[in-house]
Enzyme design. Sequence first.
Site, PDB file in Angstrom:
ATOM      1  N   ASP A  97      41.783  35.974  31.610  1.00 40.16           N
ATOM      2  CA  ASP A  97      42.809  36.994  31.850  1.00 40.16           C
ATOM      3  C   ASP A  97      42.791  37.458  33.309  1.00 40.16           C
ATOM      4  OD1 ASP A  97      40.305  38.183  31.519  1.00 40.16           O
ATOM      5  OD2 ASP A  97      40.983  39.700  30.091  1.00 40.16           O
ATOM      6  N   ASP A 100      37.510  39.046  38.517  1.00 41.19           N
ATOM      7  CA  ASP A 100      37.203  40.254  39.265  1.00 41.19           C
ATOM      8  C   ASP A 100      36.042  39.933  40.228  1.00 41.19           C
ATOM      9  OD1 ASP A 100      37.517  43.164  39.493  1.00 41.19           O
ATOM     10  OD2 ASP A 100      35.636  43.333  38.406  1.00 41.19           O
ATOM     11  N   LYS A 128      41.702  39.315  41.337  1.00 42.24           N
ATOM     12  CA  LYS A 128      41.500  40.469  42.234  1.00 42.24           C
ATOM     13  C   LYS A 128      40.621  40.012  43.382  1.00 42.24           C
ATOM     14  CE  LYS A 128      41.336  44.510  39.193  1.00 42.24           C
ATOM     15  NZ  LYS A 128      40.373  45.428  38.548  1.00 42.24           N
TER      16      LYS A 128
HETATM   17  P1  IMP Z   1      34.102  39.272  36.439  1.00 41.32           P
HETATM   18  O1  IMP Z   1      35.029  38.339  37.166  1.00 41.32           O
HETATM   19  O2  IMP Z   1      32.863  38.632  35.930  1.00 41.32           O
HETATM   20  O3  IMP Z   1      33.793  40.511  37.253  1.00 41.32           O
HETATM   21  O4  IMP Z   1      34.746  39.831  35.127  1.00 41.32           O
HETATM   22  C1  IMP Z   1      36.007  39.624  34.711  1.00 41.32           C
HETATM   23  C2  IMP Z   1      36.194  40.387  33.410  1.00 41.32           C
HETATM   24  O5  IMP Z   1      36.159  41.814  33.650  1.00 41.32           O
HETATM   25  C3  IMP Z   1      37.566  40.104  32.839  1.00 41.32           C
HETATM   26  O6  IMP Z   1      37.527  39.025  31.917  1.00 41.32           O
HETATM   27  C4  IMP Z   1      37.921  41.416  32.169  1.00 41.32           C
HETATM   28  O7  IMP Z   1      37.434  41.446  30.850  1.00 41.32           O
HETATM   29  C5  IMP Z   1      37.197  42.482  32.961  1.00 41.32           C
HETATM   30  N1  IMP Z   1      38.078  43.140  33.959  1.00 41.32           N
HETATM   31  C6  IMP Z   1      37.963  43.099  35.301  1.00 41.32           C
HETATM   32  N2  IMP Z   1      38.918  43.809  35.910  1.00 41.32           N
HETATM   33  C7  IMP Z   1      39.694  44.317  34.917  1.00 41.32           C
HETATM   34  C8  IMP Z   1      40.885  45.137  34.923  1.00 41.32           C
HETATM   35  O8  IMP Z   1      41.447  45.566  35.959  1.00 41.32           O
HETATM   36  N3  IMP Z   1      41.397  45.440  33.705  1.00 41.32           N
HETATM   37  C9  IMP Z   1      40.837  45.018  32.537  1.00 41.32           C
HETATM   38  N4  IMP Z   1      39.737  44.242  32.490  1.00 41.32           N
HETATM   39  C10 IMP Z   1      39.159  43.898  33.672  1.00 41.32           C
HETATM   40 MG    MG Z   2      37.560  39.201  29.794  1.00 40.13          MG
END
Ligand code: IMP
Ligand code: MG
Length: 172
Positions: A97, A100, A128
């Site tokens: 989805d 981040d 992001k």
């Molecule tokens: P990362 O890339 O490991 O930091 O984590 C990504 C996960 O964090 C995604 O799959 C989402 O579940 C959650 N996440 C990060 N940013 C957002 C946001 O703005 N809204 C909702 N979920 C987010």
């Molecule tokens: Mg997720």
Amino acid sequence: MAEIRELISEEKVNERIAEMGAKISQDYAGKEVHLIAILKGSVFFACELAKRITVPVTIDFMSVSSYGDSRESSGIVKIAKDLDEPIQGKEVLVVEDIIDSGKTLNHLKPMLMSRGPASLSLCTLLNKPERREVNVDVKYIGFDVPDEFVVGYGLDYAQNYRNLPFIGVAEE
Ligand code: IMP
Ligand code: MG
């Protein structure tokens, strides 16, 4: 409930998913693509994307949770629900989805690679870039979004708002 400000309209999201589906169909011409949707957030996107792919598609689901604080990704990923089927020899496309920090996929990718897929690429609806902490090679990106907490189209805020048909910003 929070106030939701629309960031990307339903029409724009659907248009972009159709474009991504067309590109994936082109790139995987003559092959079959095996989608791995990461529960729960990417399910809405994965279903719409699958409908726009014209080569044969199979789909499986995996649920991962990261240890520690729930708003910050720790990078240590635990498989809460594993895939139902082996991925050996398959053209795998992991569907997320949002990316981040990048830690989840950075950790998941070698885990899946060790199962011997023919190929493994990453696809995300949202990205992001300002928040990236570890480098991940993402082949398909729907939209870059600013560093704000976004909801809708599968993305939640404390499990709410996944069903919004557009992408919005949750404002306190
Ligand atoms: P990362 O890339 O490991 O930091 O984590 C990504 C996960 O964090 C995604 O799959 C989402 O579940 C959650 N996440 C990060 N940013 C957002 C946001 O703005 N809204 C909702 N979920 C987010
Ligand atoms: Mg997720």
